[in-house]
Design an enzyme around this catalytic site. Structure first.
Site, PDB file in Angstrom:
ATOM      1  N   GLY A 235     -12.478  -2.078   4.413  1.00 40.20           N
ATOM      2  CA  GLY A 235     -11.022  -1.976   4.390  1.00 40.20           C
ATOM      3  C   GLY A 235     -10.461  -1.046   5.453  1.00 40.20           C
TER       4      GLY A 235
ATOM      5  N   LYS B  66       6.301   2.048  12.171  1.00 34.04           N
ATOM      6  CA  LYS B  66       6.364   2.434  13.595  1.00 34.04           C
ATOM      7  C   LYS B  66       6.879   1.316  14.493  1.00 34.04           C
ATOM      8  CE  LYS B  66       2.352   1.688  12.190  1.00 34.04           C
ATOM      9  NZ  LYS B  66       1.190   2.147  11.486  1.00 34.04           N
TER      10      LYS B  66
ATOM     11  N   THR C  45       0.829  -1.204   0.000  1.00 35.31           N
ATOM     12  CA  THR C  45       0.000   0.000   0.000  1.00 35.31           C
ATOM     13  C   THR C  45       0.870   1.264   0.000  1.00 35.31           C
ATOM     14  OG1 THR C  45      -1.619  -1.228   1.283  1.00 35.31           O
ATOM     15  CG2 THR C  45      -1.884   1.163   1.250  1.00 35.31           C
ATOM     16  N   VAL C  46       1.746   1.375   0.984  1.00 34.77           N
ATOM     17  CA  VAL C  46       2.534   2.606   1.140  1.00 34.77           C
ATOM     18  C   VAL C  46       3.597   2.715   0.039  1.00 34.77           C
ATOM     19  CG1 VAL C  46       4.140   3.815   2.682  1.00 34.77           C
ATOM     20  CG2 VAL C  46       2.098   2.708   3.632  1.00 34.77           C
TER      21      VAL C  46
ATOM     22  N   LYS D 263       3.181   4.182  18.419  1.00 34.71           N
ATOM     23  CA  LYS D 263       3.150   5.602  18.031  1.00 34.71           C
ATOM     24  C   LYS D 263       3.481   6.500  19.229  1.00 34.71           C
ATOM     25  CE  LYS D 263       0.042   4.733  14.186  1.00 34.71           C
ATOM     26  NZ  LYS D 263      -1.354   4.544  13.791  1.00 34.71           N
TER      27      LYS D 263
ATOM     28  N   ASP E  75      -0.754  -0.783  18.301  1.00 33.39           N
ATOM     29  CA  ASP E  75      -0.383   0.195  17.277  1.00 33.39           C
ATOM     30  C   ASP E  75      -0.184   1.575  17.918  1.00 33.39           C
ATOM     31  OD1 ASP E  75      -0.446   1.129  14.308  1.00 33.39           O
ATOM     32  OD2 ASP E  75      -1.957   2.371  15.275  1.00 33.39           O
TER      33      ASP E  75
ATOM     34  N   GLY F 198       0.255   9.011   9.969  1.00 34.83           N
ATOM     35  CA  GLY F 198       0.243   8.965   8.499  1.00 34.83           C
ATOM     36  C   GLY F 198       0.607  10.267   7.816  1.00 34.83           C
TER      37      GLY F 198
HETATM   38  N1  LIG Z   1      -1.101   1.384   5.140  1.00 40.40           N
HETATM   39  C1  LIG Z   1      -1.078   2.552   5.770  1.00 40.40           C
HETATM   40  O1  LIG Z   1      -1.986   3.372   5.651  1.00 40.40           O
HETATM   41  C2  LIG Z   1       0.090   2.907   6.663  1.00 40.40           C
HETATM   42  C3  LIG Z   1       0.103   4.149   7.298  1.00 40.40           C
HETATM   43  C4  LIG Z   1       1.203   4.521   8.079  1.00 40.40           C
HETATM   44  C5  LIG Z   1       2.247   3.623   8.226  1.00 40.40           C
HETATM   45  N2  LIG Z   1       2.186   2.407   7.620  1.00 40.40           N
HETATM   46  C6  LIG Z   1       3.303   1.493   7.806  1.00 40.40           C
HETATM   47  O2  LIG Z   1       3.920   1.284   6.546  1.00 40.40           O
HETATM   48  C7  LIG Z   1       4.462  -0.032   6.489  1.00 40.40           C
HETATM   49  C8  LIG Z   1       3.918  -0.738   5.256  1.00 40.40           C
HETATM   50  O3  LIG Z   1       2.507  -0.826   5.379  1.00 40.40           O
HETATM   51  P1  LIG Z   1       1.585  -1.229   4.146  1.00 40.40           P
HETATM   52  O4  LIG Z   1       0.192  -0.941   4.570  1.00 40.40           O
HETATM   53  O5  LIG Z   1       2.113  -0.658   2.907  1.00 40.40           O
HETATM   54  O6  LIG Z   1       1.788  -2.821   4.157  1.00 40.40           O
HETATM   55  P2  LIG Z   1       1.579  -3.815   2.925  1.00 40.40           P
HETATM   56  O7  LIG Z   1       0.520  -3.303   2.012  1.00 40.40           O
HETATM   57  O8  LIG Z   1       1.432  -5.175   3.520  1.00 40.40           O
HETATM   58  O9  LIG Z   1       2.970  -3.708   2.158  1.00 40.40           O
HETATM   59  C9  LIG Z   1       4.159  -4.297   2.576  1.00 40.40           C
HETATM   60  C10 LIG Z   1       4.836  -4.819   1.327  1.00 40.40           C
HETATM   61  O10 LIG Z   1       6.124  -5.307   1.670  1.00 40.40           O
HETATM   62  C11 LIG Z   1       6.255  -6.618   1.146  1.00 40.40           C
HETATM   63  N3  LIG Z   1       7.164  -7.401   1.986  1.00 40.40           N
HETATM   64  C12 LIG Z   1       7.052  -7.617   3.316  1.00 40.40           C
HETATM   65  N4  LIG Z   1       8.070  -8.383   3.738  1.00 40.40           N
HETATM   66  C13 LIG Z   1       8.823  -8.646   2.646  1.00 40.40           C
HETATM   67  C14 LIG Z   1       9.991  -9.385   2.430  1.00 40.40           C
HETATM   68  N5  LIG Z   1      10.599 -10.036   3.437  1.00 40.40           N
HETATM   69  N6  LIG Z   1      10.499  -9.436   1.184  1.00 40.40           N
HETATM   70  C15 LIG Z   1       9.894  -8.801   0.160  1.00 40.40           C
HETATM   71  N7  LIG Z   1       8.783  -8.084   0.290  1.00 40.40           N
HETATM   72  C16 LIG Z   1       8.239  -8.016   1.530  1.00 40.40           C
HETATM   73  C17 LIG Z   1       4.863  -7.193   1.154  1.00 40.40           C
HETATM   74  O11 LIG Z   1       4.767  -8.279   0.304  1.00 40.40           O
HETATM   75  P3  LIG Z   1       3.670  -9.436   0.618  1.00 40.40           P
HETATM   76  O12 LIG Z   1       2.332  -8.769   0.509  1.00 40.40           O
HETATM   77  O13 LIG Z   1       3.953 -10.460  -0.405  1.00 40.40           O
HETATM   78  O14 LIG Z   1       3.951  -9.871   2.029  1.00 40.40           O
HETATM   79  C18 LIG Z   1       4.055  -5.989   0.689  1.00 40.40           C
HETATM   80  O15 LIG Z   1       4.086  -5.843  -0.705  1.00 40.40           O
HETATM   81  C19 LIG Z   1       4.086  -0.685   7.820  1.00 40.40           C
HETATM   82  O16 LIG Z   1       5.168  -0.571   8.708  1.00 40.40           O
HETATM   83  C20 LIG Z   1       2.925   0.119   8.303  1.00 40.40           C
HETATM   84  O17 LIG Z   1       2.824   0.136   9.717  1.00 40.40           O
HETATM   85  C21 LIG Z   1       1.136   2.024   6.844  1.00 40.40           C
END
Ligand SMILES: NC(=O)c1ccc[n+]([C@@H]2O[C@H](COP(=O)([O-])OP(=O)(O)OC[C@H]3O[C@@H](n4cnc5c(N)ncnc54)[C@H](OP(=O)(O)O)[C@@H]3O)[C@@H](O)[C@H]2O)c1
Length: 374
Positions: A167, A85, A10-11, A185, A181, A114
């Site tokens: 979602g 975080k 996502t990010v 933070k 969480d 965020g």
């Molecule tokens: N989403 C939000 O709104 C948001 C807001 C603020 C902060 N964050 C933080 O941002 C970070 C990412 O969040 P996200 O929502 O983007 O998560 P996400 O959608 O699950 O994205 C993480 C990505 O990293 C990949 N990944 C994880 N481990 C891996 C590995 N060992 N090797 C290769 N690829 C790997 C995942 O692949 P797979 O799917 O194949 O595992 C996925 O594509 C987190 O720390 C979260 O706390 C997110």
């Protein structure tokens, strides 16, 4: 600036999308589980050992391998920007030391609230006088649930299912509704606000037993509740908590809708400041990451955080009044008032420490809900 993105979820994909619109940021590698484009690599060494890459954006999430890859990137002389975080809360001290030793920067704006410019605002406020406390709705999922329950007279489980369908909540919502969480933070915010990395257990109380009857009871008193992360410093003592707080129905916090966040800080000359916006989401979070990258690009000096572990963190440095909902009245000298409402009991405590609260809660054998008065 040439950057690599670790994790194109996502990010990470949001960072790629915004970067593609900007001339001065060029994504040249993305670390993924499998090759999906000409940018992809599945070998982290293609990034760590690539001298062209100035900045590594870590958006994998979790501790391993994020910890190892952030450390290796800093050691290789690359700036690191992260939204993670969990890893920042656990290893911030190590990362800032590595960044200093390798003359690079470690920045983590997106890890709290965020898209809201929260970390940078804490840094700016501190240039004038110390921050005394921070407080706010730091988790969009819990806010979505409470806001919907409060305004639609809905029960917890129906609302959680709806949040999952839309979602706003994950299949396993534990980290959002139990407070893990928010605790991460709080740790990151307290580190920036107070220059202290909390390593002890932060008092944390779940909202998973919040129900319609609790909100009906609070509404009957012109009150409401929100899941609040809070930290304060008094002399050398730091305190913090992650739990439901009882607030006025007319407060700004109570009007925060759906999955939005609001975070506040107080410092002497500025007084109270409040920041409202999207605390999560692909483009809002990516926006905060891009702002960090632009600071690096323009050589805008961000605070080089120096931690001062001379403070003490104690769960007993402050006393609060709490409200505990039970199915039978609590018998304790620290309960000052008990009200019966719709077959439940609302027990009001005296001003007590978190240790005393835990003692009272341990004596309750059935389901309960606890909230703190501000
Ligand atoms: N989403 C939000 O709104 C948001 C807001 C603020 C902060 N964050 C933080 O941002 C970070 C990412 O969040 P996200 O929502 O983007 O998560 P996400 O959608 O699950 O994205 C993480 C990505 O990293 C990949 N990944 C994880 N481990 C891996 C590995 N060992 N090797 C290769 N690829 C790997 C995942 O692949 P797979 O799917 O194949 O595992 C996925 O594509 C987190 O720390 C979260 O706390 C997110």
């Amino acid at each position: 600036m040439k950057i690599a993105i670790l994790g194109l979820g996502t990010v990470g994909s949001g960072v790629l999308e915004i970067s593609n619109k900007l001339k001065n940021i060029q994504v040249i590698k993305s670390f993924e589980r499998r090759i999906t484009s000409e940018l992809s690599t599945t070998d982290i060494n293609d990034i760590i050992n690539n001298p062209e890459i100035d900045i590594v954006v870590e958006s994998l999430g979790g501790i391993t391998p994020a910890y190892e890859y952030i450390s290796a990137s800093l050691k290789a002389g690359k700036h690191v920007v992260t939204a993670n975080k969990a890893v920042v809360a656990k290893y911030l001290d190590e990362f800032i030391t590595l960044a200093r030793e390798n003359k690079v920067q470690f920045i983590y704006e997106a890890s709290v609230a965020g898209g809201i410019p929260w970390i940078v605002s804490l840094e700016r406020t501190k240039r004038i006088d110390p921050i005394q406390n921070f407080y706010g709705i730091m988790n969009g999922t819990s806010n979505y649930i409470i806001d919907y329950m409060y305004n639609h007279n809905a029960d917890f489980h129906t609302t959680l299912t709806k949040a999952q369908e839309l979602g706003y909540a994950e299949k396993d919502p534990s980290a959002d509704i139990d407070g893990d969480d928010v605790v991460n933070k709080i740790i990151v915010t307290a580190a920036v606000a107070f220059n202290y990395l909390i390593k002890d257990r932060i008092p944390q109380y779940s909202m998973r037993h919040l129900n319609k009857v609790d909100l009906d009871y609070l509404k009957s008193k012109n009150l409401s509740t929100k899941f609040i992360g809070q930290g304060s410093i008094d002399n050398l003592n730091i305190s913090a908590s992650a739990m439901l707080n009882i607030i006025n129905k007319d407060s700004l916090e109570n009007s925060v809708p759906t999955n939005f966040n609001i975070v506040s800080m107080t410092a002497e000359t500025i007084g109270e400041l409040k920041f409202y916006g999207q605390g999560a989401g692909k483009l809002a979070t990516a926006n905060a990451i891009i702002q960090d990258i632009l600071d690096l690009e323009s050589n805008t000096s961000r605070e080089k955080l120096v931690l001062n572990q001379n403070y003490t963190f104690s769960i007993d440095s402050i006393k609060n009044k709490f409200l505990i909902r039970t199915s039978s009245p609590i018998n304790s000298p620290f309960i000052t008032k008990i009200e019966e409402f719709d077959d439940f009991y609302y027990n009001y405590t005296d001003k007590i420490t978190f240790s005393k609260l835990d003692e009272i809660l341990e004596s309750i054998t059935t389901e309960y809900l606890v909230a703190k008065f501000l």
